[in-house]
Design a protein around this motif. Structure first.
Motif, PDB file in Angstrom:
ATOM      1  N   GLU A 180       1.051  -1.282   0.102  1.00 51.17           N
ATOM      2  CA  GLU A 180      -0.176   0.030  -0.123  1.00 51.17           C
ATOM      3  C   GLU A 180       0.722   1.184  -0.069  1.00 51.17           C
ATOM      4  OE1 GLU A 180      -2.866  -0.339   3.345  1.00 51.17           O
ATOM      5  OE2 GLU A 180      -4.069  -1.336   1.916  1.00 51.17           O
ATOM      6  N   ASN A 181       2.163   1.213  -0.361  1.00 53.67           N
ATOM      7  CA  ASN A 181       3.141   2.113  -0.290  1.00 53.67           C
ATOM      8  C   ASN A 181       3.430   2.917   0.626  1.00 53.67           C
ATOM      9  OD1 ASN A 181       4.500   3.475  -2.613  1.00 53.67           O
ATOM     10  ND2 ASN A 181       3.276   5.064  -2.607  1.00 53.67           N
ATOM     11  N   ALA A 182       3.208   2.110   2.101  1.00 57.12           N
ATOM     12  CA  ALA A 182       3.735   2.749   3.408  1.00 57.12           C
ATOM     13  C   ALA A 182       5.174   2.252   3.353  1.00 57.12           C
ATOM     14  CB  ALA A 182       2.875   2.294   4.301  1.00 57.12           C
ATOM     15  N   LEU A 183       6.022   3.390   3.909  1.00 55.35           N
ATOM     16  CA  LEU A 183       7.156   3.390   4.268  1.00 55.35           C
ATOM     17  C   LEU A 183       7.586   2.270   5.580  1.00 55.35           C
ATOM     18  CD1 LEU A 183       8.610   6.749   3.259  1.00 55.35           C
ATOM     19  CD2 LEU A 183       9.103   4.458   2.049  1.00 55.35           C
ATOM     20  N   TYR A 184       8.554   1.599   5.740  1.00 59.94           N
ATOM     21  CA  TYR A 184       8.740   0.857   6.664  1.00 59.94           C
ATOM     22  C   TYR A 184      10.018   0.233   6.571  1.00 59.94           C
ATOM     23  CZ  TYR A 184       7.913  -4.096   5.312  1.00 59.94           C
ATOM     24  OH  TYR A 184       7.781  -5.241   4.318  1.00 59.94           O
ATOM     25  N   GLY A 185      10.485  -0.173   7.903  1.00 60.86           N
ATOM     26  CA  GLY A 185      11.915  -1.186   7.765  1.00 60.86           C
ATOM     27  C   GLY A 185      13.244  -0.128   7.804  1.00 60.86           C
ATOM     28  N   TRP A 186      14.106  -0.246   6.931  1.00 61.00           N
ATOM     29  CA  TRP A 186      15.295   0.551   6.728  1.00 61.00           C
ATOM     30  C   TRP A 186      14.928   1.663   5.983  1.00 61.00           C
ATOM     31  CZ3 TRP A 186      20.048   0.440   9.593  1.00 61.00           C
ATOM     32  CH2 TRP A 186      20.876   1.367   9.156  1.00 61.00           C
ATOM     33  N   VAL A 187      14.538   2.929   6.194  1.00 62.63           N
ATOM     34  CA  VAL A 187      14.110   3.931   5.368  1.00 62.63           C
ATOM     35  C   VAL A 187      15.273   4.808   5.177  1.00 62.63           C
ATOM     36  CG1 VAL A 187      12.474   5.809   5.150  1.00 62.63           C
ATOM     37  CG2 VAL A 187      11.444   3.576   6.227  1.00 62.63           C
ATOM     38  N   THR A 188      15.853   4.928   3.963  1.00 60.91           N
ATOM     39  CA  THR A 188      16.908   5.847   3.733  1.00 60.91           C
ATOM     40  C   THR A 188      16.297   7.341   3.872  1.00 60.91           C
ATOM     41  OG1 THR A 188      17.971   4.168   2.291  1.00 60.91           O
ATOM     42  CG2 THR A 188      18.676   6.326   2.129  1.00 60.91           C
ATOM     43  N   THR A 189      17.104   8.246   4.403  1.00 66.72           N
ATOM     44  CA  THR A 189      16.751   9.579   4.593  1.00 66.72           C
ATOM     45  C   THR A 189      17.881  10.356   4.043  1.00 66.72           C
ATOM     46  OG1 THR A 189      17.720   9.758   6.930  1.00 66.72           O
ATOM     47  CG2 THR A 189      15.355   9.398   6.758  1.00 66.72           C
ATOM     48  N   ARG A 190      17.869  11.697   3.574  1.00 63.13           N
ATOM     49  CA  ARG A 190      19.171  12.333   3.078  1.00 63.13           C
ATOM     50  C   ARG A 190      20.290  12.234   4.107  1.00 63.13           C
ATOM     51  NH1 ARG A 190      20.308  12.455  -1.848  1.00 63.13           N
ATOM     52  NH2 ARG A 190      18.322  13.079  -2.422  1.00 63.13           N
ATOM     53  N   ASP A 191      19.829  12.149   5.352  1.00 62.04           N
ATOM     54  CA  ASP A 191      21.161  12.583   6.470  1.00 62.04           C
ATOM     55  C   ASP A 191      21.193  11.145   6.964  1.00 62.04           C
ATOM     56  OD1 ASP A 191      18.668  12.362   7.993  1.00 62.04           O
ATOM     57  OD2 ASP A 191      19.638  13.767   9.418  1.00 62.04           O
ATOM     58  N   GLY A 192      20.598  10.030   6.639  1.00 61.40           N
ATOM     59  CA  GLY A 192      20.993   8.786   7.362  1.00 61.40           C
ATOM     60  C   GLY A 192      19.891   7.750   7.079  1.00 61.40           C
ATOM     61  N   ALA A 193      19.167   7.476   8.113  1.00 61.17           N
ATOM     62  CA  ALA A 193      18.247   6.523   8.094  1.00 61.17           C
ATOM     63  C   ALA A 193      17.357   6.561   9.289  1.00 61.17           C
ATOM     64  CB  ALA A 193      18.926   4.955   7.857  1.00 61.17           C
ATOM     65  N   LEU A 194      15.973   6.299   8.836  1.00 57.35           N
ATOM     66  CA  LEU A 194      14.757   6.231  10.041  1.00 57.35           C
ATOM     67  C   LEU A 194      14.363   4.753  10.120  1.00 57.35           C
ATOM     68  CD1 LEU A 194      12.182   8.577  10.698  1.00 57.35           C
ATOM     69  CD2 LEU A 194      11.607   6.229  10.505  1.00 57.35           C
ATOM     70  N   VAL A 195      14.831   4.136  11.211  1.00 61.99           N
ATOM     71  CA  VAL A 195      14.356   2.596  11.047  1.00 61.99           C
ATOM     72  C   VAL A 195      13.173   2.387  11.993  1.00 61.99           C
ATOM     73  CG1 VAL A 195      15.524   0.184  11.747  1.00 61.99           C
ATOM     74  CG2 VAL A 195      17.082   2.192  10.869  1.00 61.99           C
ATOM     75  N   ALA A 196      12.157   1.917  11.351  1.00 63.45           N
ATOM     76  CA  ALA A 196      11.040   1.631  12.183  1.00 63.45           C
ATOM     77  C   ALA A 196      10.367   0.375  11.333  1.00 63.45           C
ATOM     78  CB  ALA A 196       9.914   2.846  12.382  1.00 63.45           C
ATOM     79  N   THR A 263      15.828  -0.827  16.457  1.00 64.45           N
ATOM     80  CA  THR A 263      16.230   0.257  15.712  1.00 64.45           C
ATOM     81  C   THR A 263      17.722   0.323  15.613  1.00 64.45           C
ATOM     82  OG1 THR A 263      15.551   2.475  15.107  1.00 64.45           O
ATOM     83  CG2 THR A 263      15.977   1.838  17.319  1.00 64.45           C
ATOM     84  N   ALA A 264      18.210   1.086  14.447  1.00 59.45           N
ATOM     85  CA  ALA A 264      19.480   1.482  14.366  1.00 59.45           C
ATOM     86  C   ALA A 264      19.463   2.723  13.725  1.00 59.45           C
ATOM     87  CB  ALA A 264      20.349   0.327  13.744  1.00 59.45           C
ATOM     88  N   SER A 265      18.616   3.859  14.098  1.00 60.36           N
ATOM     89  CA  SER A 265      18.520   4.935  13.336  1.00 60.36           C
ATOM     90  C   SER A 265      19.809   5.959  13.099  1.00 60.36           C
ATOM     91  CB  SER A 265      17.532   5.870  13.725  1.00 60.36           C
ATOM     92  OG  SER A 265      16.187   5.346  13.663  1.00 60.36           O
ATOM     93  N   VAL A 266      20.136   6.511  11.884  1.00 63.32           N
ATOM     94  CA  VAL A 266      21.220   7.138  11.798  1.00 63.32           C
ATOM     95  C   VAL A 266      20.957   8.648  11.178  1.00 63.32           C
ATOM     96  CG1 VAL A 266      23.503   7.291  10.111  1.00 63.32           C
ATOM     97  CG2 VAL A 266      22.478   5.274  10.965  1.00 63.32           C
ATOM     98  N   GLY A 267      21.697   9.674  11.875  1.00 67.97           N
ATOM     99  CA  GLY A 267      21.265  11.264  11.322  1.00 67.97           C
ATOM    100  C   GLY A 267      22.067  11.957  11.801  1.00 67.97           C
ATOM    101  N   ASP A 268      21.724  13.310  11.821  1.00 75.56           N
ATOM    102  CA  ASP A 268      22.349  14.376  12.490  1.00 75.56           C
ATOM    103  C   ASP A 268      21.794  14.627  13.834  1.00 75.56           C
ATOM    104  OD1 ASP A 268      24.096  14.477  10.340  1.00 75.56           O
ATOM    105  OD2 ASP A 268      22.797  15.908   9.122  1.00 75.56           O
ATOM    106  N   PHE A 269      21.912  13.882  14.742  1.00 78.69           N
ATOM    107  CA  PHE A 269      21.014  14.148  15.927  1.00 78.69           C
ATOM    108  C   PHE A 269      21.947  14.687  17.215  1.00 78.69           C
ATOM    109  CE2 PHE A 269      19.361   9.870  14.350  1.00 78.69           C
ATOM    110  CZ  PHE A 269      18.197  10.260  14.148  1.00 78.69           C
ATOM    111  N   ASP A 270      21.171  15.393  17.799  1.00 77.80           N
ATOM    112  CA  ASP A 270      21.797  16.166  19.051  1.00 77.80           C
ATOM    113  C   ASP A 270      21.320  14.755  20.426  1.00 77.80           C
ATOM    114  OD1 ASP A 270      22.262  17.458  21.412  1.00 77.80           O
ATOM    115  OD2 ASP A 270      20.488  18.396  21.471  1.00 77.80           O
TER     116      ASP A 270
END
Length: 507
Positions: A180-196, A263-270
């Protein structure tokens, strides 16, 4: 919690070649007369909604995930990352195994070893075809939603034996979607990855028995370009280390955990880790540095209430069940939150209501998971009701008022037709599962009284901690604490396809 409905499979096992994916009961040649008969572990646990999720023949004890990830280059480069991983999986065989499966989607497998012995990569065999020696093969059928890595160890594995499997794998990550076109799993983002990954998206980033009936402990080593932050479940057993332009982040999750909650999310986090709850639970938050001022203000105010929320829920449900808590707030447009264990993920901002919802899931859904996906109301109903309780504690609105608001809203017959005790493949994240689920719990509370209601909640959590239960198990707990026959109550609230009567005790 997911805000979009999702497709959840429904392909019958019989439609696939059993010899290809190693389904249950496909027996290998027997051993010595009277000795063990080695079989192929099942290619799924038999969940009605996800027939190929999870696997049979073994019980995973621990996953150690060593990941090296390169996020996408700046726009206008393609939104693709590069992923290389080594998964070390400790499991115990529950059958005499000729071979067994792991779930893995969208990744290439480079090498497999079992108990230190390498296996050869072979083409998937035809039905009935035998493969000689230690081997592995990988079936990825997007149309049938089957992604099975089959491992054939030699020597074969006897029931009760501990086995270490090491799998080297990797590939290009993008933004995996369901039907149904919903994102899930290892979702690549421009600054890393959102993992849900709810419900079965963990297979998009590591080989796994991807069902909540096979919980395990986890450890992570996540190496990313210097300056990036990698956040996973649990606590940091030691500080991150930087060398040659790369930083490795270490996380340890020693509590039993369902795969969809990793999860193993990657990004520009504080990364914020300077406070704890009143009971001493350490709280580690990771907040995207690129949140807009408005979203950052909302997020900071909401996360600032996590201590009070933990204290409140502990007073109702018992001690917080894990080693740590916190949040990952990413600046992405996915549009959902998920109760990833010890550290929920929020894809754009953390609002107070959503934070209370995801925190309550640590008890209901994480410590005790639904044994079948059809029982998801036990997750979402409880988390929604806990938010009603939190709003009452805050003086915003009573739980009774929230119930009345829901009950009295004008709705058509189609709303009431969905059975929240078995919502179907397309109904897992329907609003009825959340709100009628919460109303079911409020009705149960009114029916039984506060003492029995909260006694039942704590007994449920104690009895099924680190495990999973069904709606029938839940009913049994409440019949035990109340001494009442609740067949009619749960029939009305979970399965009747009409609006419950205004007098919800019993009509």
């Amino acid at each position: 919690m997911r805000s979009s409905t999702r497709w959840v499979g429904g392909i019958a096992v019989a439609t696939l070649a059993l010899g290809t994916i190693g389904a249950a009961g496909a027996a290998a040649a027997p051993g010595k007369p009277g000795g063990p008969r080695y079989v192929a572990g099942a290619s799924g646990v038999g969940d009605a909604y996800f027939p190929f999720a999870g696997n049979g023949g073994y019980d995973v004890q621990h996953y150690d995930l060593d990941i090296r990830y390169t996020p996408p280059a700046p726009a206008p480069a393609p939104l693709e990352g590069e992923f290389e991983g080594v998964a070390t999986i400790d499991l115990i065989a529950t059958q005499d195994l000729d071979r067994f499966n792991l779930d893995l989607r969208g990744m290439a497998v480079h090498a497999v070893s079992v108990r230190g012995r390498p296996a050869a990569s072979v083409a998937p065999p035809l039905p009935g075809e035998e493969v000689d020696g230690a081997a592995f093969w990988h079936v990825q059928d997007d149309a049938a939603r089957v992604w099975e890595l089959t491992v054939q160890p030699r020597p074969k594995v006897k029931a009760g034996q501990s086995v270490r499997v090491v799998i080297e794998y990797g590939g290009t990550t993008m933004r995996p979607r369901d039907i149904e076109n919903a994102l899930y799993g290892w979702v690549t983002t421009r600054d890393g990855a959102l993992v849900a990954s709810e419900p079965e998206g963990s297979m998009t980033w590591y080989p796994v028995s991807d069902h909540q009936t096979d919980k395990a402990t986890y450890s992570f080593e996540i190496t990313v370009p210097e300056g990036k932050v990698a956040v996973a479940n649990g606590v940091q057993p030691k500080p991150e280390e930087t060398a040659d332009g790369w930083t490795t982040w270490y996380w340890d999750a020693p509590d039993q955990q369902a795969s969809y909650l990793t999860t193993a999310s990657v990004g520009d986090f504080d990364l914020r880790e300077a406070y704890s709850s009143g009971s001493g639970v350490p709280i580690i938050d990771a907040v995207d540095i690129d949140l807009s001022p408005t979203r950052l203000a909302t997020t900071n105010a909401s996360l600032g209430r996590q201590v009070a929320m933990i204290d409140f829920f502990e007073s109702k449900f018992g001690p917080y069940p894990f080693v740590a808590y916190g949040s990952i707030v990413d600046d992405d447009t996915v549009g959902y939150a998920l109760e990833t264990q010890t550290r929920p993920v929020y894809s754009s901002q953390a609002s107070e209501g959503t934070v209370s919802h995801e925190l309550a899931h640590q008890w209901f859904g994480n410590a005790v998971s639904p044994e079948r996906w059809q029982d998801i109301w036990l997750n979402e109903g409880w988390a929604t009701y806990a938010n009603w309780m939190w709003n009452e504690e805050r003086g915003i609105r009573t739980a009774q008022a929230a119930y009345d608001n829901w009950y009295n809203a004008p709705r058509g017959a189609d709303y009431w037709e969905l059975q929240i005790g078995d919502p179907g493949e397309l109904g897992l994240f329907a609003s009825q599962v959340y709100n009628r689920g919460a109303a079911t719990l409020h009705a149960l509370r009114v029916e039984l009284g506060d003492t029995a209601f909260f006694e039942g909640a704590q007994l449920w959590l104690d009895r099924y901690d680190d495990s999973a239960g069904t709606s029938e198990d839940f009913q049994e707990v409440y019949e035990e604490v109340s001494g009442e026959d609740l067949d009619e109550f749960f029939q009305i609230w979970l399965y009747d396809q009409v609006k419950p009567p205004a007098d919800w005790t019993t009509p």
